[in-house]
Design an enzyme around this catalytic site. Structure first.
Site, short mmCIF file in Angstrom:
data_model
loop_
_atom_site.label_atom_id
_atom_site.label_comp_id
_atom_site.label_asym_id
_atom_site.label_seq_id
_atom_site.Cartn_x
_atom_site.Cartn_y
_atom_site.Cartn_z
N GLY A 200 41.34 55.26 48.11
CA GLY A 200 42.18 56.37 47.66
C GLY A 200 42.81 56.12 46.30
O GLY A 200 42.89 57.01 45.46
N ASP A 201 43.24 54.88 46.06
CA ASP A 201 43.80 54.52 44.76
C ASP A 201 42.74 54.66 43.67
O ASP A 201 43.04 55.08 42.54
CB ASP A 201 44.31 53.08 44.78
CG ASP A 201 45.23 52.81 45.97
OD1 ASP A 201 45.99 53.71 46.34
OD2 ASP A 201 45.15 51.70 46.53
#
Length: 302
Positions: free
Chosen positions: A248-249
């Protein structure tokens, strides 16, 4: 300048052993340690994409020094607020199953929190701030709201990667981008979301509530991008998932890296999907080469 904020960073200590015998001596087969935290991951991936950023947050003690040293070695700028207690160590035990032991982190005083707010207040309309991850228990629950209010007053664009009430509280301040996954989106509205068609109406609600752009990741089902002007559905590349940690990052970093370069929302969205997949298919965070090798598989439809 892009700034990333990790309020509760960690030294992630990975230990690997074939099996664990509780109450006995266990000899580890392999160990590694690295600077952890969602904002720090964003800075690392941005650097790999050729985009400079500056990491903000709180660090303390020998573990805080380790984080600064490691980021310096990767040529990532930092401007942390120093606290008295040690930055936390999170232990990830990899055996026949994977177990995580996460510490709570150091105490953050009101004075140290004000020092961080002063740093945020110095940002200008030329800057962008990424707020990612959880808030330490010793900071007020309104922490994100207080910080994005400063950004809003100074015309500083900001991105938020958080969930639940943390995410809901920032929407009135018009974040440039938010990135819930389908589970987090469902939790926000008390429902279950499994595909793009189910996600779109709730993504639209987040735009109505103030978000400028919303990316919802749907794991193997793809992702959607919703703004006031368009709705896009994306496929995801095929590959073997090695680890979802940091995916997600990487999506946030990939989007920003391409947007800084092109100002093109569609291409930035495609790059975001490829970046998240590249990390998921890797041990560790993605490389630019891996991202660009997956990019042809990312197809968009309106």
């Amino acid at each position: 300048m892009i700034y990333t904020l990790t309020l509760n960073p960690s030294v992630d200590y990975i230990i690997e052993v074939k099996e664990v015998h509780l109450g006995e001596l266990n000899r580890l087969e392999k160990t590694s340690k690295f600077a952890g935290g969602k904002g720090i991951n964003v800075s690392k991936v941005l650097k790999r994409m050729g985009v400079q950023s500056k990491a903000l947050g709180f660090v303390g003690g020998f573990t805080g020094s380790f984080i600064e040293t490691q980021l310096l070695a990767e040529k990532i700028d930092t401007d942390f607020v120093k606290v008295e207690e040690d930055t936390r160590i999170n232990v990830k035990l990899k055996a026949d199953t994977e177990t995580e032991l996460n510490a709570s982190g150091p105490t953050i005083s009101a004075e140290k929190f004000q020092a961080l707010k002063d740093k945020i207040a110095s940002l200008t309309s030329e800057d962008l701030l990424v707020l990612a991850g959880s808030v330490p228990s010793t900071l007020p629950k309104t922490t994100y709201e207080e910080l994005v209010k400063i950004c809003h007053e100074n015309n500083v664009s900001f991105v938020v990667d958080a969930e639940g009430e943390l995410l809901k509280a920032v929407l009135p301040y018009h974040p440039f981008l938010i990135k819930p996954n389908h589970h987090e989106l469902g939790d926000l509205f008390g429902t279950t979301i499994t595909n793009a068609q189910e996600a779109i109406p709730y993504g639209k609600k987040l735009v109505e509530m103030g978000a400028q752009n919303v990316i919802v990741s749907l794991a193997g089902e793809g992702a959607i991008l919703i703004s006031q002007h368009e709705e896009l559905i994306s496929t995801v590349p095929k590959g073997e998932v090695q680890s979802s940690v940091g995916a997600g990052d990487s999506m946030v970093a990939g989007f920003l890296a391409k947007y800084v370069e092109t100002q093109d929302m569609k291409e930035s969205f495609r790059y975001s999907i490829a970046s998240g997949s590249a990390t998921a298919f890797s041990i560790g965070l993605c490389t630019k080469e891996k991202v660009e090798s997956l990019l042809p598989q990312v197809q968009l439809q309106a």
